[in-house]
Motif scaffolding. Structure first.
Motif, PDB file in Angstrom:
ATOM      1  N   UNK A 216      50.542  -2.876  37.725  1.00 63.36           N
ATOM      2  CA  UNK A 216      51.137  -3.456  38.937  1.00 63.36           C
ATOM      3  C   UNK A 216      52.454  -2.753  39.260  1.00 63.36           C
ATOM      4  N   UNK A 217      53.209  -2.446  38.222  1.00 61.39           N
ATOM      5  CA  UNK A 217      54.473  -1.748  38.442  1.00 61.39           C
ATOM      6  C   UNK A 217      54.260  -0.346  38.983  1.00 61.39           C
ATOM      7  N   UNK A 218      53.241   0.337  38.466  1.00 62.90           N
ATOM      8  CA  UNK A 218      52.907   1.665  38.987  1.00 62.90           C
ATOM      9  C   UNK A 218      52.526   1.545  40.462  1.00 62.90           C
ATOM     10  N   UNK A 219      51.677   0.572  40.764  1.00 63.27           N
ATOM     11  CA  UNK A 219      51.262   0.308  42.143  1.00 63.27           C
ATOM     12  C   UNK A 219      52.479   0.022  43.034  1.00 63.27           C
ATOM     13  N   UNK A 220      53.396  -0.790  42.521  1.00 65.99           N
ATOM     14  CA  UNK A 220      54.600  -1.173  43.261  1.00 65.99           C
ATOM     15  C   UNK A 220      55.499   0.021  43.544  1.00 65.99           C
ATOM     16  N   UNK A 221      55.406   1.040  42.713  1.00 67.19           N
ATOM     17  CA  UNK A 221      56.283   2.208  42.821  1.00 67.19           C
ATOM     18  C   UNK A 221      55.539   3.451  43.287  1.00 67.19           C
ATOM     19  N   UNK A 222      54.498   3.242  44.052  1.00 67.04           N
ATOM     20  CA  UNK A 222      53.855   4.307  44.809  1.00 67.04           C
ATOM     21  C   UNK A 222      53.931   3.902  46.278  1.00 67.04           C
ATOM     22  N   UNK A 223      53.685   4.814  47.208  1.00 70.76           N
ATOM     23  CA  UNK A 223      53.864   4.499  48.631  1.00 70.76           C
ATOM     24  C   UNK A 223      53.157   3.211  49.045  1.00 70.76           C
TER      25      UNK A 223
ATOM     26  N   UNK B  58      63.152   7.438  24.403  1.00 64.96           N
ATOM     27  CA  UNK B  58      62.960   8.433  25.461  1.00 64.96           C
ATOM     28  C   UNK B  58      62.792   7.801  26.836  1.00 64.96           C
ATOM     29  N   UNK B  59      62.591   6.493  26.867  1.00 62.55           N
ATOM     30  CA  UNK B  59      62.414   5.761  28.115  1.00 62.55           C
ATOM     31  C   UNK B  59      63.212   4.463  27.989  1.00 62.55           C
ATOM     32  N   UNK B  60      64.535   4.543  28.099  1.00 60.96           N
ATOM     33  CA  UNK B  60      65.409   3.441  27.686  1.00 60.96           C
ATOM     34  C   UNK B  60      65.187   2.113  28.395  1.00 60.96           C
ATOM     35  N   UNK B  61      64.621   2.120  29.601  1.00 61.96           N
ATOM     36  CA  UNK B  61      64.376   0.850  30.277  1.00 61.96           C
ATOM     37  C   UNK B  61      63.119   0.158  29.761  1.00 61.96           C
ATOM     38  N   UNK B  62      62.379   0.815  28.882  1.00 63.30           N
ATOM     39  CA  UNK B  62      61.200   0.222  28.264  1.00 63.30           C
ATOM     40  C   UNK B  62      61.603  -0.370  26.926  1.00 63.30           C
ATOM     41  N   UNK B  63      61.589  -1.679  26.855  1.00 64.15           N
ATOM     42  CA  UNK B  63      62.000  -2.385  25.633  1.00 64.15           C
ATOM     43  C   UNK B  63      61.192  -3.663  25.528  1.00 64.15           C
ATOM     44  N   UNK B  64      61.141  -4.250  24.353  1.00 64.81           N
ATOM     45  CA  UNK B  64      60.419  -5.507  24.186  1.00 64.81           C
ATOM     46  C   UNK B  64      61.372  -6.581  23.709  1.00 64.81           C
TER      47      UNK B  64
ATOM     48  N   UNK C 294      58.444  -7.113  39.360  1.00 64.41           N
ATOM     49  CA  UNK C 294      59.352  -6.121  39.915  1.00 64.41           C
ATOM     50  C   UNK C 294      60.556  -5.852  39.043  1.00 64.41           C
ATOM     51  N   UNK C 295      60.849  -6.774  38.119  1.00 65.60           N
ATOM     52  CA  UNK C 295      61.989  -6.594  37.219  1.00 65.60           C
ATOM     53  C   UNK C 295      61.600  -6.683  35.751  1.00 65.60           C
ATOM     54  N   UNK C 296      60.409  -7.182  35.453  1.00 65.91           N
ATOM     55  CA  UNK C 296      60.015  -7.429  34.071  1.00 65.91           C
ATOM     56  C   UNK C 296      58.513  -7.615  33.994  1.00 65.91           C
ATOM     57  N   UNK C 297      57.998  -7.580  32.759  1.00 61.85           N
ATOM     58  CA  UNK C 297      56.635  -8.003  32.467  1.00 61.85           C
ATOM     59  C   UNK C 297      56.729  -9.161  31.494  1.00 61.85           C
ATOM     60  N   UNK C 298      56.271 -10.324  31.915  1.00 62.39           N
ATOM     61  CA  UNK C 298      56.245 -11.506  31.058  1.00 62.39           C
ATOM     62  C   UNK C 298      54.863 -11.615  30.432  1.00 62.39           C
TER      63      UNK C 298
ATOM     64  N   UNK D 112      61.123   5.598  34.122  1.00 62.51           N
ATOM     65  CA  UNK D 112      61.570   4.225  33.940  1.00 62.51           C
ATOM     66  C   UNK D 112      60.408   3.263  33.820  1.00 62.51           C
ATOM     67  N   UNK D 113      60.709   2.068  33.327  1.00 60.54           N
ATOM     68  CA  UNK D 113      59.749   0.974  33.253  1.00 60.54           C
ATOM     69  C   UNK D 113      60.546  -0.323  33.345  1.00 60.54           C
ATOM     70  N   UNK D 114      60.062  -1.369  32.727  1.00 59.82           N
ATOM     71  CA  UNK D 114      60.699  -2.677  32.804  1.00 59.82           C
ATOM     72  C   UNK D 114      60.625  -3.350  31.449  1.00 59.82           C
ATOM     73  N   UNK D 115      61.530  -4.302  31.183  1.00 56.08           N
ATOM     74  CA  UNK D 115      61.464  -5.010  29.907  1.00 56.08           C
ATOM     75  C   UNK D 115      60.139  -5.755  29.753  1.00 56.08           C
ATOM     76  N   UNK D 116      59.582  -5.701  28.558  1.00 54.54           N
ATOM     77  CA  UNK D 116      58.415  -6.500  28.200  1.00 54.54           C
ATOM     78  C   UNK D 116      58.941  -7.737  27.500  1.00 54.54           C
ATOM     79  N   UNK D 117      58.617  -8.908  28.000  1.00 50.94           N
ATOM     80  CA  UNK D 117      59.163 -10.148  27.435  1.00 50.94           C
ATOM     81  C   UNK D 117      58.039 -11.035  26.936  1.00 50.94           C
ATOM     82  N   UNK D 118      57.977 -11.179  25.626  1.00 50.33           N
ATOM     83  CA  UNK D 118      56.917 -11.954  24.983  1.00 50.33           C
ATOM     84  C   UNK D 118      57.412 -13.376  24.750  1.00 50.33           C
ATOM     85  N   UNK D 119      56.642 -14.343  25.234  1.00 49.71           N
ATOM     86  CA  UNK D 119      57.025 -15.735  25.023  1.00 49.71           C
ATOM     87  C   UNK D 119      56.765 -16.638  26.204  1.00 49.71           C
ATOM     88  N   UNK D 120      56.102 -16.137  27.234  1.00 49.39           N
ATOM     89  CA  UNK D 120      55.758 -16.968  28.386  1.00 49.39           C
ATOM     90  C   UNK D 120      54.873 -18.120  27.928  1.00 49.39           C
TER      91      UNK D 120
END
Length: 665
Positions: free
Chosen positions: A313-320, A208-214, A287-291, A270-278
């Motif tokens: 942080x992404x919510x904050x980034x996408x408010x005024x 339901x939120x295709x830009x949200x993936x892991x 701004x493009x991902x969550x590591x 929308x959201x951003x890819x969650x990337x596990x492995x940092x």
């Protein structure tokens, strides 16, 4: 769909043999072409692997007509454990009859038609001739094209069958569907997560939120599998880390909608890819991902408060105004981490106001404490030095404010929280608190600061609850309680209930009460060389190779010998009794030849007098980062600020300190 009975037989003892028997008997049935199959003389059938469940066998088939695949020609033969047919389920409702297999429309024209069915196309998988045998309709020759891209509902993998004689679209089939998978996280336990199915493959992507993936951070590939069961409960497993991360993110999406009426983290579902492995004791949003990184034990830090924070942080980034400024961004994100954890209310990670308590980042428990920030070295109370502190340390007053706003000074079932002015505050509950915080963010500009957040939250509360000043008064009382001063732009509220606070219980003092803001440490940046500080020989140094100051020409370098050794650095200072706030800060860099991730062999201890403020070790390797500690409890006292570095018999660890300060106000 009718039953076609077969003869009863003795039951095979071996399950594999039973499945083989079922397949053979189904083939025998199909070869006889019973009328239920709606078979023509040009049909042939292809058996697929047998599926067994609870003693029953399901034997699937596809169909071809004159060698062409038949869409809608499939069927399943169900047998009992003995191979006797119990039911035959057939898609086709009538035989195909005689049909020409010569197209009049070119495959390229059909593909062009298929592409028009999506908003945008990223890939065309191919085009081939088929026969479409739709139920209740005459069979048609068609070009079948599968296109990938974006459709009306988001990401799409769509098969389009175009009439090979007329060019009309006969049917479409969407391969991206809504699915619920199960997973086992090491933090959240066994959970359900929303995933996406494409054909026989499932992916860790919200339907339901295709830009949200892991994804695996090693290659930015979304985790996939054939069974829609994810993770093994082991904290060092990346897929397990993704179970926790995706679960939290999807729950946060629900919280945003239910509590705040917001559609997704970016406001547009929308959201951003969650990337596990940092490969770091950290997590971040860029701004493009969550590591998502790991703790010192190698376990992925995908807890509700950590993932909720980074997406915050992404919510904050996408408010005024974008990411909050004035050293407020970390407390803003912490409020979303806390709200997410409370909304989820998972017994495996009980909601609280500690940050990172489940992930145990560096082996010393939580990384921040919202009801008592000073317990972990951050300021409980706002002062003029907060905007210049290390950004995470600067979250202290904001976190304290949010806790008081949500839970009150009594804690309301959570720990009690001491206010900076001795007052009592009655909380509003976390849902109301995050609602006020979020609406304040919608007033945010790029010049945000603690002082402006006071004004914005008061404005939000007044307008969210018109005619009732109780929320407004609580917001005001909470800011007063963490020493954020009133601003000329603060609104006022009249009517409704009285402020839910009590005045300070300590009577006002008499006599001098003026504090002159100052930095008290002498030679705080070591630029005067080996003066003012007491030190073991050679601690105050100049640059050597990669060992360099944070700023200027001098710094304090403790240990780094690779042999048993102890270095000390100290200075005594008097903290005025008239000052409310006192904050010790310094920049610290740790390098080490130790390779262990579990044992602290070499240590740096930071003390005020006999009280240990913090201990760092070879496990805390990092570039220069500012550390801050609240010393308000020592006002009116002369104390010794001390650093002691101890090193064992082998493998060097260096503790490098620069730009110290003890600011009072």
């Amino acid at each position: 769909m009718i039953a076609v009975a077969g003869p009863a037989t003795a039951q095979p003892a071996d399950p594999a043999a039973a499945a083989k028997t079922a397949a053979a008997k189904a083939d025998a049935l199909v070869a006889s072409k019973p009328s239920v199959l709606q078979a023509s003389s040009n049909d042939t059938f292809q058996q697929k692997p047998v599926i067994t469940s609870h003693g029953l066998h399901y034997v699937p088939y596809t169909r071809t007509y004159k060698g062409l695949p038949v869409r809608g020609g499939d069927f399943v033969v169900m047998t009992d454990a003995n191979g006797a047919t119990k039911y035959t389920s057939v898609a086709q409702s009538s035989p195909i009859g005689e049909l020409s297999t010569t197209p009049k429309i070119a495959d390229t024209a059909a593909a062009a038609t298929a592409k028009k069915q999506l908003k945008s196309v990223s890939k065309v998988e191919g085009t081939n001739l088929v026969v479409v045998a739709a139920e209740g309709k005459a069979a048609r020759l068609a070009w079948s094209t599968t296109v990938n891209g974006i459709g009306a509902e988001g990401p799409s993998r769509l098969t389009v069958d175009v009439d090979a004689l007329t060019g009309a679209v006969l049917r479409t089939q969407e391969h991206v569907t809504d699915v619920t998978g199960t997973g086992t996280g090491w933090i959240n336990g066994s959970v359900s997560i929303d995933t996406t199915q494409s054909g026989s493959t499932y992916t860790m992507q919200s339907s339901t939120q295709p830009t949200l993936k892991c994804q695996d951070a090693a290659n930015n590939t979304t985790f996939s599998g054939s069974d829609n069961v994810w993770g093994n409960g082991t904290g060092t497993n990346r897929e397990t880390g993704c179970v926790d991360a995706l679960y939290v993110a999807e729950k946060q999406t629900s919280m945003l909608q239910a509590w705040l009426g917001r559609s997704g983290q970016n406001g547009s579902n929308g959201a951003w890819p969650l990337r596990v492995g940092l490969n770091d004791q950290n997590a971040y949003y860029d701004g493009t991902q969550v590591q998502i990184g790991k703790n010192t034990a190698g376990q992925w830090i995908s807890s509700a408060d950590v993932v909720g924070h980074e997406l915050g942080h992404g919510i904050d980034d996408n408010t005024p105004g974008g990411i909050s400024n004035g050293n407020t961004q970390e407390f803003v994100a912490d409020t979303f981490g806390a709200a997410t954890e409370w909304y989820i209310n998972n017994p495996n990670d009980p909601p609280d106001y500690l940050v990172g308590e489940e992930v145990n980042l560096v082996g010393s428990g939580p990384i921040r404490n919202m009801y008592n920030p000073s317990a972990l070295g951050d300021s409980n109370c706002y002062s003029s030095s907060v905007p210049s502190q290390e950004v995470h340390a600067a979250a202290g007053p904001g976190n304290h404010w949010f806790y008081l706003l949500a839970q009150g000074s009594s804690g309301n079932g959570q720990p009690a929280s001491t206010t900076c002015n001795g007052s009592s505050v009655t909380g509003l509950g976390i849902q109301k608190a995050i609602t006020i915080m979020y609406n304040a963010m919608l007033l945010k500009t790029s010049s945000s600061s603690y002082l402006k957040y006071r004004t914005w939250t008061l404005t939000a509360a007044k307008n969210l609850y018109p005619g009732d000043c109780s929320a407004f008064n609580t917001v005001k009382a909470a800011w007063d309680a963490v020493s954020v001063p009133a601003q000329s732009g603060d609104p006022t509220c009249s009517g409704g209930t009285t402020p839910p606070t009590t005045p300070p219980t300590t009577p006002p003092t008499t006599g001098p009460s003026t504090c002159t803001s100052a930095q008290l440490l002498g030679n705080s940046g070591f630029e005067s060389g080996a003066t003012t500080w007491s030190q073991t020989s050679g601690v105050i140094s100049t640059a050597s190779g990669t060992n360099v100051p944070y700023a200027g020409s001098y710094f304090a370098w403790l240990d780094g010998y690779g042999t048993t050794h102890t270095d000390t650095l100290s200075q005594s200072v008097t903290i005025p009794s008239t000052c409310t706030n006192a904050t010790l800060s310094f920049y610290l860099k740790i390098t080490s030849s130790e390779t262990t991730t579990t044992t602290a062999y070499d240590k740096l201890t930071v003390k005020v007098g006999s009280t240990t403020l913090a201990t760092y070790s070879n496990l805390n390797k990092s570039a220069y980062a500012q550390k801050s500690f609240n010393l308000a409890a020592y006002k009116g006292q002369t104390v010794t600020i001390g650093f002691t570095g101890t090193e064992d018999s082998s493998l060097a660890t260096s503790f490098q300190i620069d730009n110290t300060a003890l600011n009072v106000s």
